[in-house]
Design a protein around this motif. Structure first.
Motif, PDB file in Angstrom:
ATOM      1  N   LYS A 158      36.161  18.993  36.990  1.00 50.01           N
ATOM      2  CA  LYS A 158      37.485  18.841  37.798  1.00 50.01           C
ATOM      3  C   LYS A 158      37.540  19.132  39.320  1.00 50.01           C
ATOM      4  CE  LYS A 158      41.092  19.001  34.272  1.00 50.01           C
ATOM      5  NZ  LYS A 158      40.727  19.098  32.929  1.00 50.01           N
ATOM      6  N   VAL A 172      46.651  17.321  44.215  1.00 53.05           N
ATOM      7  CA  VAL A 172      46.519  16.367  42.883  1.00 53.05           C
ATOM      8  C   VAL A 172      45.134  16.892  42.197  1.00 53.05           C
ATOM      9  CG1 VAL A 172      47.507  14.243  43.775  1.00 53.05           C
ATOM     10  CG2 VAL A 172      44.948  14.680  44.023  1.00 53.05           C
ATOM     11  N   GLU A 173      45.003  16.971  41.123  1.00 51.45           N
ATOM     12  CA  GLU A 173      43.670  17.193  40.083  1.00 51.45           C
ATOM     13  C   GLU A 173      43.213  15.956  39.453  1.00 51.45           C
ATOM     14  OE1 GLU A 173      43.194  20.962  37.658  1.00 51.45           O
ATOM     15  OE2 GLU A 173      43.737  19.365  36.293  1.00 51.45           O
ATOM     16  N   SER A 175      39.561  14.455  37.214  1.00 48.41           N
ATOM     17  CA  SER A 175      38.473  14.754  36.128  1.00 48.41           C
ATOM     18  C   SER A 175      37.247  14.040  36.974  1.00 48.41           C
ATOM     19  CB  SER A 175      38.459  14.392  34.993  1.00 48.41           C
ATOM     20  OG  SER A 175      39.300  14.851  34.364  1.00 48.41           O
TER      21      SER A 175
ATOM     22  N   ASN B  67      56.018   6.461  33.798  1.00 49.84           N
ATOM     23  CA  ASN B  67      54.728   6.677  34.264  1.00 49.84           C
ATOM     24  C   ASN B  67      54.421   6.158  35.715  1.00 49.84           C
ATOM     25  OD1 ASN B  67      53.159   8.488  32.647  1.00 49.84           O
ATOM     26  ND2 ASN B  67      53.179   6.546  31.070  1.00 49.84           N
ATOM     27  N   ASP B  70      55.468   9.542  41.419  1.00 50.09           N
ATOM     28  CA  ASP B  70      54.474  10.516  41.923  1.00 50.09           C
ATOM     29  C   ASP B  70      53.476   9.687  42.859  1.00 50.09           C
ATOM     30  OD1 ASP B  70      55.867  12.585  40.945  1.00 50.09           O
ATOM     31  OD2 ASP B  70      54.435  13.232  39.364  1.00 50.09           O
ATOM     32  N   ASN B  72      51.154   7.902  42.492  1.00 48.24           N
ATOM     33  CA  ASN B  72      49.756   7.845  41.633  1.00 48.24           C
ATOM     34  C   ASN B  72      49.487   6.449  41.458  1.00 48.24           C
ATOM     35  OD1 ASN B  72      48.011   8.327  39.951  1.00 48.24           O
ATOM     36  ND2 ASN B  72      49.301  10.203  39.167  1.00 48.24           N
ATOM     37  N   ASP B 183      50.736   7.196  28.888  1.00 50.51           N
ATOM     38  CA  ASP B 183      50.075   8.560  29.793  1.00 50.51           C
ATOM     39  C   ASP B 183      48.942   8.304  29.896  1.00 50.51           C
ATOM     40  OD1 ASP B 183      52.767   9.455  29.375  1.00 50.51           O
ATOM     41  OD2 ASP B 183      52.341  10.674  28.013  1.00 50.51           O
ATOM     42  N   ARG B 187      45.379   8.927  35.354  1.00 48.04           N
ATOM     43  CA  ARG B 187      44.155   9.895  35.456  1.00 48.04           C
ATOM     44  C   ARG B 187      43.994  10.903  36.581  1.00 48.04           C
ATOM     45  NH1 ARG B 187      39.809   4.787  35.778  1.00 48.04           N
ATOM     46  NH2 ARG B 187      41.398   4.071  37.179  1.00 48.04           N
ATOM     47  N   LYS B 189      46.292  13.822  38.185  1.00 47.09           N
ATOM     48  CA  LYS B 189      47.400  14.770  37.926  1.00 47.09           C
ATOM     49  C   LYS B 189      47.967  15.128  39.065  1.00 47.09           C
ATOM     50  CE  LYS B 189      48.069  18.983  35.454  1.00 47.09           C
ATOM     51  NZ  LYS B 189      46.935  20.151  34.602  1.00 47.09           N
ATOM     52  N   LEU B 191      49.846  17.897  41.155  1.00 46.94           N
ATOM     53  CA  LEU B 191      50.460  19.522  40.989  1.00 46.94           C
ATOM     54  C   LEU B 191      51.613  19.535  41.893  1.00 46.94           C
ATOM     55  CD1 LEU B 191      46.617  20.503  41.433  1.00 46.94           C
ATOM     56  CD2 LEU B 191      47.805  20.168  39.293  1.00 46.94           C
TER      57      LEU B 191
END
Ligand SMILES: Cc1cc2nc3c(=O)[nH]c(=O)nc-3n(C[C@H](O)[C@H](O)[C@H](O)COP(=O)(O)OP(=O)(O)OC[C@H]3O[C@@H](n4cnc5c(N)ncnc54)[C@H](O)[C@@H]3O)c2cc1C
Ligand SMILES: Nc1ncnc2c1ncn2[C@@H]1O[C@H](COP(=O)(O)O)[C@@H](O)[C@H]1O
Lengths: 280, 327
Positions: A158, A172-173, A175, B67, B70, B72, B183, B187, B189, B191
């Motif tokens: 990660k 952001v995180e 994989s 979804n 953010d 994203n 969801d 990919r 996330k 934070l």
């Protein structure tokens, strides 16, 4: 960590540039070619990551023969090996989708890649897309405009980063494997010293000819490489002279304003902005 | 391929439609022919459709999905690729925001399209191919480019403040679409989001910008920049040297790596005028510079300048501006 960095060469746009005789590109006669500055940040970040977590850094470039100079510089900075997809047609404008498929296919031949860095854009054509398109070709996540890598977690596979968005930033995180595009604010690229450049010449550099590329499996035609195959064509290029007639308000000694002149200059400037330029 | 011209709306963190969306809708209507339609992607954004109709959108394709939030890119890529695949528009446009720079390249890959970023002019060739102008070579050159017309959607992003927005009612038919985003498609996330609460306009949209360089010499001194900006109703910007020195945050950086701005007035305080800085503000209508070095390159690229020490020049300048603005 196995890390790949995509790099390329660009025209040194700080130097004098002029339009070539064809009218649709810059005259490259005597042009100084440099490693794209944003790719230097990408190489630096890759080497820093390797230094912190171990592993190796592989560079990939598609370009004419001269592009090996940029690869050599990257190897001298500390990358371990390089792949050069070499063909003179790659010195022309190449369609972004063709380019991203071509370079991504070389990455596909390297096993176990965790992390990929690219520059945010090239400074000559400023297409601002190839990096992110490589991620799409590979089917992995990308993080654009990363200003800081906050944490790499090789065991959990990660990565946590800070990236810039309109009006702020996000952390952001994601994989691994993932691809990161690099702006300039993220690090201070190290210098490739002359002895290191000599040593770099002994590092492995794999040469790939377009004859070796399986275009069929990439879903593109070999003819698509080069100017004629691009989806977008430049029909005219201008280098406009900056036409600004400076009304400079300065002191009597022809340099800086001093004393009473200051308030006078301020008054004059405001008047000009209001009555002449009409911007306030 | 349909003849539709699509404009993808750009939604700010506070849920409002970014001004550049209206600019692009207006210019598309003026220049490109074909029914101009809007695409509205986001979470809880459906009520913005009528605003888009107000700038001429005949149809509004809406994907409202939790979804799509953010900033994203993953969900937006899937939604837009799906819509383009289904409806085959001729042209897809959006503002050139940091977010568009993030997801549009993947959309172009996904649908096999050419993509021109950060255009300053848009038009059509007689045979229906998009023709654009954009800066290249660190903004020192301007190229005119044409799409090859291979039938794939022609995609371009447009620099904010390049065109005038102009209200004009369109039919505004709402077409709700389900892009099937789950969801699992997301990919990345998120934070934490840090957006700046500020009463100042956003840099890329502002009509006036006041920027400071290394010569400001401290974070505290940057208050001079903020005060002048507030007086003019301007956004505040900076050079990379000022950002690197920690005088102000990175999101204020103007230039090749920072933001590209095109205001009617750009005030450069203690900025030398590097190629990279100019790359982000060279298209400003009027440039004013204040620098104590008569040889500073910025002067050759300015319309007005005062050669003097900023700490001595700014106080009387502020006073004069106050007077002028209250008249
Ligand atoms: C890949 C790359 C990307 C870059 N991207 C950007 C970018 O996006 N944006 C950007 O701005 N730069 C960028 N740069 C950096 C750029 O090259 C310059 O270093 C930078 O713009 C210089 O900032 P400055 O003008 O504030 O500082 P300086 O060049 O140090 O100039 C400071 C000026 O302030 C004046 N001054 C000092 N004190 C006073 C005073 N009291 N009163 C009046 N005047 C005073 C001086 O005369 C001088 O002209 C980039 C560089 C690279 C290599
Ligand atoms: N010919 C190339 N070979 C390898 N990488 C490239 C090439 N062209 C572009 N890239 C990568 O993609 C980034 C963005 O380029 P661009 O989209 O052309 O502005 C660059 O900073 C490089 O990291």
């Amino acid at each position: 960590m196995k890390i790949v960095v995509f790099i390329t060469q660009t025209q040194d746009t700080e130097a004098r540039i002029k339009v070539g005789s064809s009218g649709d590109s810059i005259d490259t006669e005597g042009m100084k070619w440099i490693m794209n500055p944003y790719d230097e940040f990408a190489v630096e970040e890759a080497i820093k990551t390797k230094e912190a977590y171990g592993g190796e850094v592989v560079l990939i470039a598609a370009g004419p023969q001269r592009a090996s100079q940029a690869l050599l510089q990257g190897l001298a900075m500390g990358a371990d090996s390089a792949v050069h997809i070499s063909d003179e047609a790659l010195g022309e404008t190449v369609d972004s989708l063709v380019l991203s498929k071509l370079v991504a296919s070389e990455l596909g031949k390297i096993e176990g890649v965790d992390l990929i860095f690219t520059g945010m854009k090239i400074i000559d054509e400023e297409s601002v897309q190839v990096g992110i398109q490589i991620a799409e070709e590979l089917g992995i996540a990308h993080l654009a405009l990363v200003s800081k890598v906050i944490d790499v977690k090789p065991d959990e596979k990660k990565l946590v980063c800070q990236k810039e968005i309109d009006g702020g930033s996000v952390s952001v995180e994601v994989s691994l494997p993932a691809l990161i595009t690099c702006p300039d604010a993220m690090n201070e690229p190290r210098y490739a010293s002359v002895p290191n450049i000599m040593k770099a010449k002994r590092k492995p550099m794999k040469m790939v000819s377009l004859d070796d590329v399986d275009f069929g499996s990439l879903g593109i035609n070999r003819d698509a490489v080069g100017k004629s195959g691009a989806k977008i064509k430049t029909v005219n290029l201008e280098v406009p002279e900056v036409e600004r007639k400076l009304k400079i308000i300065k002191g009597s000694d022809e340099t800086t304003v001093k004393g009473d002149e200051i308030a006078e200059s301020a008054r004059e400037l405001v008047k000009l902005l209001r009555d002449d330029a009409k911007v306030i | 391929m349909s003849s539709e011209i699509w404009v993808v709306a750009d939604i700010k963190a506070d849920g409002e439609v970014r001004k550049v969306t209206f600019e692009v809708l207006s210019e598309a209507r003026r220049k490109l022919g074909g029914p101009v339609c809007a695409v509205l992607l986001g979470s809880g954004v459906s009520d913005k459709a009528s605003e888009l109709a107000g700038y001429g959108a005949e149809k509004i394709y809406v994907v409202d999905n939790p979804n799509l939030k953010d900033f994203n890119p993953d969900g937006y890529v899937k939604a837009l690729c799906g819509l383009i695949g289904k409806h085959s528009p001729a042209v897809v446009l959006s503002g050139n925001t940091a977010f568009a720079e993030d997801y549009m390249p993947r959309v172009a890959s996904g649908v096999g399209s050419g993509l021109a970023m950060d255009c300053i002019d848009i038009g059509m060739t007689d045979d229906g191919r998009l023709r654009i102008k954009r800066y290249s070579h660190s903004s020192r050159a301007i190229s005119t480019q044409e799409f090859n017309g291979d039938g794939s959607a022609m995609i371009a992003t447009v620099r904010p403040n390049s065109f005038k927005e102009e209200e004009s009612a369109g039919a505004g038919e709402v077409v709700s679409e389900d892009a099937g985003i789950t969801d699992a498609d997301i990919r990345i996330k998120v934070l934490e989001i840090k957006t700046k609460e500020s009463d100042r306009p956003e840099l890329t949209e502002a009509e006036r910008v006041v920027s400071g360089g290394r010569g400001l010499a401290s974070e505290e001194n940057f208050n001079h920049i903020y005060d002048l900006a507030d007086l003019l109703g301007a956004a505040a910007g900076a050079t990379r040297a000022a950002v690197d020195a920690g005088y102000c945050p990175y999101d204020m950086q103007v230039g090749q790596t920072g933001k590209a701005v095109s205001p009617i007035l750009y005030v450069a305080v203690a900025i030398s005028g590097s190629v990279q800085h100019f790359s982000g503000m060279g298209s400003s209508k009027v440039i004013v510079s204040i620098n104590k070095d008569p040889e500073a390159p910025i002067f050759a690229k300015s319309d007005y300048g005062i050669c003097g020490d900023l700490f001595q020049v700014l106080p009387p300048l502020t006073e004069e501006l106050k007077k002028a603005l209250s008249e």
